[in-house]
Design an enzyme around this catalytic site. Structure first.
Site, PDB file in Angstrom:
ATOM      1  N   SER A   1       0.851  -1.199   0.000  1.00 46.44           N
ATOM      2  CA  SER A   1       0.000   0.000   0.000  1.00 46.44           C
ATOM      3  C   SER A   1       0.886   1.248   0.000  1.00 46.44           C
ATOM      4  O   SER A   1       2.072   1.162  -0.345  1.00 46.44           O
ATOM      5  CB  SER A   1      -0.926  -0.034   1.218  1.00 46.44           C
ATOM      6  OG  SER A   1      -1.914   0.959   1.104  1.00 46.44           O
ATOM      7  N   ASN A   2       0.330   2.371   0.356  1.00 44.59           N
ATOM      8  CA  ASN A   2       1.118   3.605   0.390  1.00 44.59           C
ATOM      9  C   ASN A   2       0.639   4.485   1.539  1.00 44.59           C
ATOM     10  O   ASN A   2      -0.267   4.114   2.280  1.00 44.59           O
ATOM     11  CB  ASN A   2       1.035   4.332  -0.955  1.00 44.59           C
ATOM     12  CG  ASN A   2      -0.397   4.669  -1.309  1.00 44.59           C
ATOM     13  OD1 ASN A   2      -1.060   5.434  -0.621  1.00 44.59           O
ATOM     14  ND2 ASN A   2      -0.902   4.060  -2.378  1.00 44.59           N
TER      15      ASN A   2
END
Ligand code: CTP
Length: 422
Positions: free
Chosen positions: A214-215
């Site tokens: 993810s980020n």
């Protein structure tokens, strides 16, 4: 609309006027008359302390409505709670330092503060306080917190105070309060008829059933855009990746996890939309074959993940779009304008909001952001660091002017400056 013949946005609007216990409470009587003279329906709610300065009867006679002050007048309270849910704008004038603090913290220990929490409309707060309190760090913090939430807080004026001191603390003049209400009401309606599809937050790309890539996106910018569009009268669908944010009310929320799911949700709603704003931080790559069982570390000295490109949602939407205005975001760490320009062209966008995620005070997770908005017709607007909720309004105003062919950009900005008392 011309400046000699301004539209009266107050005509027929329901305004809730909250009065708190300041010496300036008497000025709210004149404000009530001015709001009524412009055609607004005004309901007044007073705090118990406010009634020490002006009697409820004064407001009752002038508003033609019962003034409620007590949280425990249950029947009246329920009526007023629904009144605050249905109001077009809520104005607290004067607001004491105590009330500003309660509003910032979400305390609801009397009728007015309870109604503030129930309000779904623009809120304008005009503080008045003595003794240099306005500059106290706690007050500054509370005011900033309210502004970050989109509440319009009008700076008090400098001048002689009730105590005899000369300081910034006098209730701002009536004209400025009226302007702020007009401006909030105008902003509330200028997106009426638009169907806005917004994406927000990160995506999560499964590695196995318990792990993902993810980020750092918090989703705050996309949620702010969705809320701003809602407050300006648009119908809004928010397609969101996993975030820790509360679901905004008055917005249809579609929760997704992966880039693929987000692409499908955005495509499903594309036809309905008139404006699409991709604020989500979508994965560019995802694991090629996510494991169906948890990957075990035993027996491994290293692990190589094979990634494949995730769908580029904007490129897909751009190819399918008909009449929609398509807006992207460009989160960059270097060569901001160059990269943003390329994305604007390559993804076939009408506008792009470029922001440097490494800037001090802005970017991922922050409540503030600065940006440069580039449009397909070559305009470039630099927006300084400000709360994301206000930046969202700037973005919407820019999109609106793009819709109007750019012709009104300056005029709209001027009208906004005239109408805004921030
Ligand atoms: N975007 C998208 N689909 C993706 C990746 C990004 O629709 N798979 C959108 C984002 O929502 C944003 C815009 O494209 O509105 C730009 O995203 P950004 O991450 O800045 O750029 P990328 O296209 O991913 O390029 P790069 O990562 O190389 O900067």
């Amino acid at each position: 609309m011309t400046h000699s013949d301004p539209v009266n946005f107050l005509q027929g609007k329901r305004i809730l006027l909250g009065v708190t216990g300041s010496i300036a409470a008497y000025k709210a009587v004149s404000l009530l008359r001015a709001l009524k003279a412009r055609g607004a329906f005004v309901s007044v709610v007073m705090t118990a302390h406010a009634t020490e300065f002006v009697t409820p009867l004064t407001f009752e006679v002038l508003s033609g409505e019962r003034v409620v002050t007590d949280l425990f007048q249950m029947h009246e309270e329920m009526k007023h709670l629904s009144a605050s849910e249905n109001a077009d704008a809520m104005v607290i004038a004067p607001a004491t330092a105590n009330f500003v603090a309660k509003a910032a913290l979400g305390l609801a220990d009397d009728l007015l503060s309870t109604m503030l929490l129930a309000a779904q409309c623009p809120i304008i707060v005009a503080p008045a306080m003595d003794g240099g309190m306005w500059e106290h760090p706690t007050v500054v913090e509370h005011v900033n917190r309210l502004r970050a939430r989109g509440v319009v807080v009008l700076d008090p004026e400098e001048g002689p105070l009730a105590s005899g001191r000369v300081a910034q603390g006098r209730l701002v003049c009536e004209e400025k309060i009226l302007e702020a209400v007009q401006s909030a009401l105008r902003l509330r309606s200028d997106w009426q008829g638009e169907h806005v599809l917004v994406s927000a937050g990160p995506t999560q790309e499964a590695i196995d059933p318990v792990r993902f890539i993810s980020n750092r996106s918090s989703g705050k910018m996309g949620y702010a855009v969705a809320e701003a569009a809602r407050d300006r009268g648009a119908r809004v669908v928010l397609v969101t990746g996993p975030t820790a944010l509360a679901r905004p009310c008055g917005v249809e929320v579609v929760s997704v996890t992966s880039a693929q799911e987000m692409a499908e949700a955005m495509c499903r709603h594309l036809e309905w939309a008139t404006v699409v704003i991709m604020a989500a931080a979508v994965a560019d790559f995802c694991p090629k074959d996510p494991a169906s069982q948890k990957l075990k570390k035993s027996g491994r000295s290293s692990l190589v993940l094979e990634l494949e490109p995730a769908p580029d949602i904007l490129t897909i939407l751009s190819a399918r779009k008909t009449k929609q205005i398509l807006v992207g975001f460009a989160a960059e760490t270097e060569h901001l304008l160059e990269h943003a320009h390329r994305k604007l062209t390559d993804k076939g966008l009408d506008a792009i909001v470029a922001n440097d995620v490494t800037q001090h005070g802005g970017g991922f997770g922050s409540d503030q952001n600065a940006a440069v908005i580039l449009t397909r017709d070559g305009r470039r607007r630099e927006v300084p660091l400000m709360p994301k909720r206000r930046l969202a309004d700037e973005i919407l105003t820019e999109i609106k002017s793009l819709r109007a062919g750019g012709r009104t950009s300056t005029a709209m900005a001027r009208e906004e400056d005239n109408g805004r008392a921030r």
